[in-house]
Structure formats: structure tokens, C-alpha cells
Motif scaffolding. Structure first.
Motif, short mmCIF file in Angstrom:
data_model
loop_
_atom_site.label_atom_id
_atom_site.label_comp_id
_atom_site.label_asym_id
_atom_site.label_seq_id
_atom_site.Cartn_x
_atom_site.Cartn_y
_atom_site.Cartn_z
N THR A 206 -4.74 -13.78 -14.53
CA THR A 206 -3.70 -12.85 -14.09
C THR A 206 -2.36 -13.55 -13.98
O THR A 206 -1.33 -13.06 -14.46
CB THR A 206 -4.09 -12.22 -12.74
N VAL B 206 -10.49 -14.50 -13.11
CA VAL B 206 -9.60 -13.33 -13.19
C VAL B 206 -8.27 -13.66 -12.52
O VAL B 206 -7.19 -13.31 -13.02
CB VAL B 206 -10.25 -12.09 -12.54
N ILE C 291 -6.61 -5.40 -13.54
CA ILE C 291 -6.81 -6.16 -14.79
C ILE C 291 -7.74 -5.38 -15.71
O ILE C 291 -7.52 -5.31 -16.93
CB ILE C 291 -7.36 -7.56 -14.48
N TRP C 292 -8.79 -4.78 -15.14
CA TRP C 292 -9.69 -3.97 -15.98
C TRP C 292 -8.92 -2.85 -16.67
O TRP C 292 -9.18 -2.54 -17.83
CB TRP C 292 -10.81 -3.38 -15.09
N ARG C 293 -7.95 -2.28 -15.99
CA ARG C 293 -7.15 -1.18 -16.53
C ARG C 293 -5.97 -1.68 -17.38
O ARG C 293 -5.17 -0.88 -17.85
CB ARG C 293 -6.61 -0.32 -15.39
N ASN C 294 -5.84 -3.00 -17.53
CA ASN C 294 -4.76 -3.62 -18.31
C ASN C 294 -3.39 -3.39 -17.68
O ASN C 294 -2.38 -3.39 -18.37
CB ASN C 294 -4.77 -3.10 -19.76
N ASN D 96 -8.71 -7.01 -9.47
CA ASN D 96 -9.79 -6.87 -10.46
C ASN D 96 -9.69 -5.53 -11.17
O ASN D 96 -9.78 -5.44 -12.41
CB ASN D 96 -11.15 -7.00 -9.78
N LYS E 189 -1.27 -5.32 -15.98
CA LYS E 189 -1.05 -6.72 -15.64
C LYS E 189 0.09 -6.91 -14.65
O LYS E 189 0.02 -7.75 -13.76
CB LYS E 189 -0.78 -7.53 -16.91
N GLY F 2 -14.28 -5.85 -14.54
CA GLY F 2 -14.96 -4.58 -14.36
C GLY F 2 -16.29 -4.68 -13.65
O GLY F 2 -16.85 -3.65 -13.23
N GLN G 60 -11.57 -8.70 -19.09
CA GLN G 60 -11.53 -7.36 -18.50
C GLN G 60 -12.94 -6.89 -18.15
O GLN G 60 -13.14 -6.26 -17.10
CB GLN G 60 -10.87 -6.39 -19.46
N LYS G 61 -13.90 -7.19 -18.99
CA LYS G 61 -15.28 -6.83 -18.67
C LYS G 61 -15.76 -7.53 -17.40
O LYS G 61 -16.48 -6.95 -16.58
CB LYS G 61 -16.20 -7.19 -19.83
#
Length: 489
Positions: A129, A125, A77-80, A74, A82, A50, A46-47
Motif C-alpha cells: 500500500t 498488504v 486495496i481489494w477494491r483498488n 485491506n 489505493k 480479500g 488484492q486476493k
């Protein structure tokens, strides 16, 4: 400073550096055929997602032939998120689990962050995913709402053929995929080593396609067991996705010696061995000195395979000079630069020699290979010149030719269908991906020439739109590229 971006972490690229998954220790992974990468902790991924800057002009889109919506997934995924992320990824890419493992990621070399920093780990990523989606049941069959009554034959089951077949099946057509090999998958199954992509990954996606209604016929040599005329009679349209399997040879003295093989004569046996289908390869490299001619990915695949089979030594030769470690001035951002890269196979074993030309193969009194005569070269005014006084001989029990492919095989199917070829030996096609024969379409390496997996999938998707439009008079299928499109690579 105000941030116009909608990205989740506007300072992510400042807080976090680029991190990719670790490879399993060399002394461990060369003892098996499993994939070489360890799983990255999701928080760390996630980082990495980000770090995406959500650029005003996302050049990663231009770098990707599929036009993947990279900043969008992207951010998700950073925000979860999915489930939303896989929906955005699947909107442009049928098989992200393939490209996430096998694509050289031209999107990353086009990343705006890469102008003066390390680019976003887009490929990783993407891969994570789709793997998260499979793990949570978010990859489900997509059956069409209605059937059109139209039938289509897809010849070839590599990434281009599979992409075209899935798109056309989802559009409501009855699609049959023919493959002359014993199993479906083309080079994905028989050319890509198990340590780069385990075949369970391929079988998992094929199971989804079967559930959607795509039909598969393996072990059928179209042109021999089914003639071109029969094909045209049975189906409303035909898609040629037969690849560029005519390998490039090296006609130098000694080519007839025993112990010289094409890469694609060797690699399929390694895959069978890796899957436990055979105990050992009939092309036995154990304890032998191996030389690989060709410095590309296929050569690296031979290297990793020979390492796992216990070769005494492995040397990879390349006629071109060693690439630079940094992006050369001749390949400015956002183009794909030819730089020195170290694959997992190169970490494991072997030597790489550059600016080397093979003059002849040397044999013993029994007609078996025992070595190569080589000479150093320099590239002058667009051609290779020998460097005087650099001739020498290298010991070799086996040589694998991994020098690329020159186009589709000129087999009976091509002759029977009477499709025209272009000056490069590829099958001609128009803007709708139709060949010079009405109702016969072509996509992937057969029409484009040897290229990347991501281009194969993009061509399969675009050709599917052309077929659908031909059959129905209109289409809602996406057209990611035109036949004349050229990559940044």
C-alpha cells in the motif's frame, strides 16, 4: 448464509490460501546487498487482502501497538482504491514502509482467521500500500497550517524519534532532531542490513520530513557538544529517543581475546559496504569461521551480512531450547507465539544450535581467538543447568555477540539532565511520557526497554501528544498507547 460484513469479498478467505512474495534465489541474492523479496503481482495481492474477514471484533487491532485500521485498508486495496487505502494507513502509522519490512507482524498472529487457518498477509498488504502510494505520488509533505512558536529538540533519530518529530512538526512546532552518528536514521540506518531495508527507503521518508519543516542535525553528540543545560535553555521541550544501546556482554574467561565483537560494532560496517561507501569491512570475515551468540533478529542480521562477505562457516548459538514448529499451549491465540522461524538469512547459510551455553573463549599464543568452549544446557525450574558430558570446543576466528540490550547508555546527557531511571535501567516517565524532569520527555526503547519497531513508532506518536499537550494545554494528536501498555507479544 447471510453476510453482515461490508468487506468486498465475503468468501475471500474460502477461495484463496495465504501467499507471500517469493524471495529471490539464494545463489543470486547472496551476491548483492539488495532486498531479498521479489515484487508480488498486484492482482495476487488484492486476493490476499480479500481474505480479510472484516471481523466483528478485529483482534489484529489489539495485536498492533499502533492500532492500524487493518480491515479498512485491506478492503480498500481489494477494491483498488489505493489513495483511500494509504490515507487510512497513514492515519495511524507514520512509516509503514519501515514496519512493512521490519516488523514481526504481531497483528498476523492475532488475526481471527489464524485461529484455524493461515492468517491474512497483513504485513505485505501494508508494505505494498505504501509503495504504491510513493510510486503514484500519493505521499506528499504535510506542512502545518500555522506555527506555534514553540521549539522542541528530539535526541535520537531512530523510529521513535522520527515519529515524534514528524507528529510535532505537523502540529506546528519547530522541531530539531539531533543524531550523534554521521547520518540520520539510528538503527534503521546503522543496524538494519541493506538486504532487509535498502537505505534509499529511509532517505525517501527523510526527504518528506525535511519538506515538512523538520530540521536534522547529524554528527552532534548531545551531552558533549551541547550540554543538557544548553538544551533546556534553547528549547521549550526535549524528547529523549536515544534507544537502548547499552549492549549485553558475556563476561566469561577469554573475553579480552582479539576477534570478539558486539553485533553493533560489526553491522554498521556491513551497511557501509553494501552501500559502496567502503570496499570492505575492517572486521573481515572472508574465509573465516564465524560464531554468532544470540538466536534473535540481530543474530540473523549478522548471519546474512557474514554470508555476503564470504565467511567460510557460520554458526548461530542460542541458550534457549529450539522453539516448536506449532503454536505452544503456553501462547494461545491471539498472543505472539515463540515458534521456530526461518528468516531469509537462515535460508542462505549457517547452522543453528540450541540449548548451548558458552563457557569460555579460547585463544592462541598471540592473543587471537581460535575457538569456544561450549556445553549443552537444559532449562529446569526457571534456570539453566549444564548437561554433564556435553562439553566440547567449536572452532572460531570471529565471534559476534548478539544478545540484546540492557537499556539506554548512562552517558553525560542522562547525567546532566538529571532524569531518574527505573529498576530496569530505563528512563522513568509518567502517563504523558514526561520524565521526572519538567519538559523532558522520553519515548521508545529508552523508556520501554528493547522492543519492536512498531512499538517505537507508537511510543513516538504518543509522546508527541504528551509534548503538544504540555506546550499548548491541549492536543489533537492521537495517543495510540500509554507508557504502561504491554503487547500481546
Amino acid at each position: 448464509r447471510s453476510w453482515r460484513c461490508s468487506m468486498a469479498d465475503p468468501r475471500g478467505f474460502l477461495r484463496s490460501g495465504r501467499e507471500t512474495p517469493r524471495r529471490r534465489p539464494v545463489d543470486v541474492r547472496i551476491r548483492d546487498w539488495r532486498e531479498v523479496y521479489e515484487e508480488q503481482e498486484f492482482g495476487a495481492l488484492q486476493k490476499q487482502a480479500g481474505r480479510c474477514m472484516d471481523c466483528g471484533i478485529p483482534f489484529c487491532h489489539q495485536g498492533c501497538p499502533l492500532g492500524n485500521l487493518i480491515p479498512e485498508w485491506n478492503d480498500l486495496i481489494w477494491r483498488n482504491q489505493k489513495s483511500d487505502a494509504i490515507d487510512r494507513l497513514h492515519a495511524t502509522n507514520n512509516f509503514p514502509e519501515f514496519t512493512g519490512r521490519l516488523c514481526p507482524a504481531p497483528c498476523e498472529t492475532a488475526c481471527v482467521l489464524g485461529i484455524n487457518q493461515d492468517p491474512v498477509t497483513i504485513k505485505q498488504v501494508e508494505l505494498r500500500t505504501i509503495e504504491e502510494a510513493f510510486a503514484t505520488g500519493n505521499v506528499r509533505p504535510q506542512q502545518p497550517d500555522r506555527m506555534t512558536g514553540k521549539t522542541i529538540a528530539v535526541i535520537g533519530s531512530g523510529p521513535a524519534g522520527l515519529a515524534a518529530a514528524q507528529q510535532l512538526t505537523r502540529a506546528g512546532h519547530t522541531v530539531v532532531v539531533y543524531e550523534r552518528a554521521p547520518k540520520i536514521g539510528g538503527l534503521l540506518r546503522y543496524g538494519i542490513p541493506e538486504f532487509k531495508m535498502e537505505k534509499s527507503i529511509l532517505d525517501r521518508r527523510l526527504a518528506q520530513m525535511k519538506s515538512e519543516g523538520t530540521r536534522f542535525r547529524a554528527g552532534v553528540d548531545v551531552g558533549v557538544e551541547i550540554t543538557g543545560e544548553q538544551l533546556r535553555t534553547r528549547y521549550d521541550a526535549v524528547v529523549l529517543a536515544v534507544g537502548a544501546t547499552q549492549w549485553r556482554d558475556l563476561p566469561v574467561p577469554g573475553r579480552e581475546l582479539v576477534g570478539i565483537y558486539q553485533a553493533m560494532e560489526y553491522l554498521p560496517w556491513g551497511n557501509k559496504q553494501g552501500l559502496g561507501e567502503i570496499a570492505s569491512s575492517p572486521i573481515d570475515v572472508a574465509g573465516k569461521h564465524v560464531i554468532i551468540l544470540g538466536g534473535g533478529d540481530t543474530g540473523a542480521d549478522c548471519l546474512g551480512t557474514a554470508t555476503r562477505q564470504g565467511a567460510a562457516s557460520i554458526t548461530q548459538l542460542e541458550i534457549m531450547p529450539r522453539p516448536s514448529d506449532e503454536r505452544p499451549a503456553t501462547a494461545p491465540w491471539p498472543t505472539y507465539p515463540m515458534i521456530y522461524r526461518v528468516s531469509s538469512a537462515h535460508e542462505e547459510a549457517g547452522d543453528r544450535l540450541y540449548s548451548i551455553s558458552t563457557e569460555a573463549f579460547v585463544g592462541d599464543e598471540n592473543g587471537d581467538l581460535r575457538g569456544l568452549k561450549i556445553v549443552e544446557t537444559k532449562f529446569v525450574d526457571g534456570k539453566f543447568e549444564k548437561v554433564p558430558g556435553t562439553e566440547r570446543e567449536l572452532e572460531a576466528d570471529l565471534v559476534f555477540l548478539a544478545m540484546g540490550f540492557t537499556g539506554p547508555e548512562k552517558n553525560r546527557l542522562i547525567i546532566e539532565l538529571e532524569v531518574e531511571l527505573d529498576a530496569r535501567g530505563n528512563i522513568k516517565r509518567d502517563d504523558e511520557f514526561m520524565s521526572t524532569v519538567d519538559g523532558v520527555f522520553v519515548c521508545g526503547d529508552a523508556g520501554r526497554g528493547q522492543s519492536l519497531i512498531v512499538w517505537a513508532i507508537a511510543e513516538g506518536r504518543a509522546a508527541a501528544a504528551g509534548v503538544d499537550n504540555y506546550l499548548m494545554g491541549e492536543t489533537l494528536l492521537p495517543r495510540p498507547i500509554a507508557p504502561t501498555a504491554r503487547p500481546l507479544v
